[in-house]
Design a protein around this motif. Sequence first.
Motif, PDB file in Angstrom:
ATOM      1  N   ALA A   1     -51.780 -51.823   9.903  1.00 21.10           N
ATOM      2  CA  ALA A   1     -52.451 -50.717   9.363  1.00 21.10           C
ATOM      3  C   ALA A   1     -52.586 -49.365  10.130  1.00 21.10           C
ATOM      4  CB  ALA A   1     -54.050 -51.267   9.235  1.00 21.10           C
TER       5      ALA A   1
ATOM      6  N   THR B   1     -52.287 -54.748   3.488  1.00 22.29           N
ATOM      7  CA  THR B   1     -53.317 -55.359   4.528  1.00 22.29           C
ATOM      8  C   THR B   1     -54.707 -55.607   4.173  1.00 22.29           C
ATOM      9  OG1 THR B   1     -53.373 -53.129   5.308  1.00 22.29           O
ATOM     10  CG2 THR B   1     -51.625 -54.448   6.443  1.00 22.29           C
ATOM     11  N   GLY B   2     -54.933 -54.233   3.270  1.00 23.75           N
ATOM     12  CA  GLY B   2     -56.455 -54.592   2.671  1.00 23.75           C
ATOM     13  C   GLY B   2     -56.798 -55.835   2.149  1.00 23.75           C
TER      14      GLY B   2
ATOM     15  N   GLN C   1     -59.758 -50.476   8.633  1.00 25.02           N
ATOM     16  CA  GLN C   1     -58.697 -51.744   8.877  1.00 25.02           C
ATOM     17  C   GLN C   1     -58.344 -51.786  10.374  1.00 25.02           C
ATOM     18  OE1 GLN C   1     -55.605 -52.698   6.044  1.00 25.02           O
ATOM     19  NE2 GLN C   1     -56.635 -51.425   4.445  1.00 25.02           N
TER      20      GLN C   1
END
Length: 244
Positions: free
Chosen positions: A148, A171-172, A111
Amino acid sequence: MTGRNERVVERAARATLHWTLRYTGGVDPTVAGRRQEEILSDLHEHTTWAAEAGISPRATARSMRARMLRGIPADLDWRRAQLSGREGIRWSLPRVDGLLSAAVVMIGIVQVAVGAFIAARQVRAQMIDDIAFVPNAVAFTIALGSVALVATALLGPRRTRHWGSAMLAVTGVLIFAQSVEALYHLSATALVVIIGVPWLEPAAYVIGIGVAIICLAATAQWATPARRIPAASTASLPAGEEPR
């Protein structure tokens, strides 16, 4: 309110028992019954210990559910061993923890790399006068990559790594799809690919959801410290089983 809190613990215990009935299905009835009795005794001891320790019902319920999730690999290994008549791969707690740690750290690094790559593409595009502004998707991707980076740093200390994995789950879900949209503005080659492959962005969301599931599993694994598991409960587990 007390009755409602007690029902929270009861629902968590029932969920564990329901899972126990599922994975012991098809196993020799005597062996399955013994396993179910051991888990029932373990749940009783866990509840009693938590009440004596002054732990709230909701925290007890969360601990029960986390132990159930952490124990799933060992439960499936136990089932395979019972059905095949031989020992399978032992998924001990340290093994599961190590695999999750490696997976989540790798997710964090990927990320951060995605955010850094989009930032570099934006700088390059502005330097060659290919674009004169920062698209929203680009700014959002860079921001997600920065978050991240912080989350990956939180994976180091044991007391904060569950926060780091939880942040990487959020965030993923977003960063991969946002990076696809960002490249739409920054790369002519990517633009052609995106137009020619309309399912690329939905696929990025699917990848993001898969990443989030792994990170949430790690959060459940790390959110409940081992010291909160009653020592007495290990006596009720099958020989050779790791405490959940």
